[in-house]
Design a protein around this motif. Structure first.
Motif, PDB file in Angstrom:
ATOM      1  N   TYR A 120      -3.852  -2.932   3.415  1.00 29.26           N
ATOM      2  CA  TYR A 120      -4.654  -1.938   3.360  1.00 29.26           C
ATOM      3  C   TYR A 120      -6.100  -2.398   3.571  1.00 29.26           C
ATOM      4  O   TYR A 120      -6.530  -3.297   3.574  1.00 29.26           O
ATOM      5  N   ILE A 121      -6.473  -1.242   4.276  1.00 28.99           N
ATOM      6  CA  ILE A 121      -7.644  -1.016   5.171  1.00 28.99           C
ATOM      7  C   ILE A 121      -8.723  -0.881   3.619  1.00 28.99           C
ATOM      8  O   ILE A 121      -8.303   0.303   2.528  1.00 28.99           O
ATOM      9  N   GLY A 178      -6.849   5.396   1.743  1.00 29.50           N
ATOM     10  CA  GLY A 178      -5.194   4.759   1.434  1.00 29.50           C
ATOM     11  C   GLY A 178      -4.250   4.248   2.316  1.00 29.50           C
ATOM     12  O   GLY A 178      -4.287   4.235   3.180  1.00 29.50           O
ATOM     13  N   ASP A 179      -3.260   5.249   1.638  1.00 27.45           N
ATOM     14  CA  ASP A 179      -1.958   5.071   2.578  1.00 27.45           C
ATOM     15  C   ASP A 179      -2.246   6.981   3.414  1.00 27.45           C
ATOM     16  O   ASP A 179      -1.367   7.684   2.501  1.00 27.45           O
ATOM     17  N   ALA A 180      -2.843   6.983   4.925  1.00 25.85           N
ATOM     18  CA  ALA A 180      -2.880   8.134   5.075  1.00 25.85           C
ATOM     19  C   ALA A 180      -1.716   8.966   4.934  1.00 25.85           C
ATOM     20  O   ALA A 180      -1.852   9.955   5.550  1.00 25.85           O
TER      21      ALA A 180
HETATM   22  N1  URA Z   1      -1.428   2.129   6.921  1.00 26.44           N
HETATM   23  C1  URA Z   1      -2.148   3.329   5.818  1.00 26.44           C
HETATM   24  O1  URA Z   1      -1.958   4.270   5.666  1.00 26.44           O
HETATM   25  N2  URA Z   1      -3.622   2.822   5.333  1.00 26.44           N
HETATM   26  C2  URA Z   1      -4.126   1.382   5.343  1.00 26.44           C
HETATM   27  O2  URA Z   1      -5.028   1.167   4.587  1.00 26.44           O
HETATM   28  C3  URA Z   1      -3.460   0.138   6.276  1.00 26.44           C
HETATM   29  C4  URA Z   1      -2.128   1.036   6.750  1.00 26.44           C
END
Ligand code: URA
Length: 217
Positions: free
Chosen positions: A201-202, A207-209
């Motif tokens: 994850y960044i 979070g998870d886009a």
């Molecule tokens: N994909 C995502 O949605 N979020 C991240 O932080 C990394 C990959």
């Protein structure tokens, strides 16, 4: 493979205050799904403005109420938006508001858990891609593996006239991977964040886009 040249690997960080304001709101952990989606839509419109800055124009004669002059038009259908499923879909509608004639191709990839290779499960592009400019949409450039694999598939199977990659956030690791594999692909990102965590994850990220766009968590 030749090593990437910094001169050819362009990174455009979109620092416009409107984009930065909306991105900051999107990062908030309590932002609702509908709010997140609306902000992404608005950022997509603003990104399209930057991504198409050097789009070819044709002179046309136009009759105003007072006289005839020469104006310019674009050929929007030469642009192909290529969302990587599924999070890339979140940028499509905003960009289409600004370039309504653009075509849309789709790429679906998953990571083989054993080999870790990117495996394609969906690929559909418009015809005559050699006459069109592709903008690959991947909101989160984390490791960069999916984006680099999508660009490789596009080059192999569709051969567009040019390829750009648009993302919301990029990690330095993702930029290095993308440009190691594809130094010819210009990257447009709203921010370059600090790093990846152990789960890819960044950080600080958002979070998870995909989950945040579609409300799946
Ligand atoms: N994909 C995502 O949605 N979020 C991240 O932080 C990394 C990959």
């Amino acid at each position: 493979m030749t090593s990437p040249s910094a001169a050819t690997a362009a990174v455009h960080e979109l620092t416009h205050p409107l984009i930065q304001h909306k991105l900051t709101l999107m990062r908030e952990k309590d932002r609702s799904t509908s709010g997140f989606r609306r902000l992404l839509h608005e950022i997509g419109m603003l990104m399209a403005y930057e991504l198409t800055r050097d789009m070819p124009t044709q002179p046309v004669s136009v009759q105003t109420p007072l006289e005839t002059m020469t104006g310019v038009t674009i050929d929007g259908k030469k642009t192909v938006l290529v969302p990587i499923l599924r999070a890339g879909l979140g940028l499509v509608d905003g960009m289409l508001e600004v370039v309504p004639g653009a075509r849309v191709g789709h790429i679906g990839l998953y990571r083989d858990p054993k080999t870790l290779a990117a495996v394609e499960y969906y690929f559909k592009m418009p015809d005559h891609m050699e006459e069109r400019d592709a903008i690959v949409l991947d909101p989160m450039l984390a490791t960069g593996h999916s984006a680099a694999a999508a660009v490789a598939k596009l080059k192999e199977r569709a051969k567009p006239r040019s390829i750009r990659l648009a993302c919301l956030l990029a990690a330095p690791e993702g930029i290095a991977h993308l440009h190691g594999a594809h130094p010819d692909v210009a990257l447009y990102t709203c921010a370059i964040d600090r790093c990846l965590n152990d789960h890819g994850y960044i950080l600080p990220g958002l979070g998870d886009a995909g989950d945040r766009i579609f409300g799946t968590k």
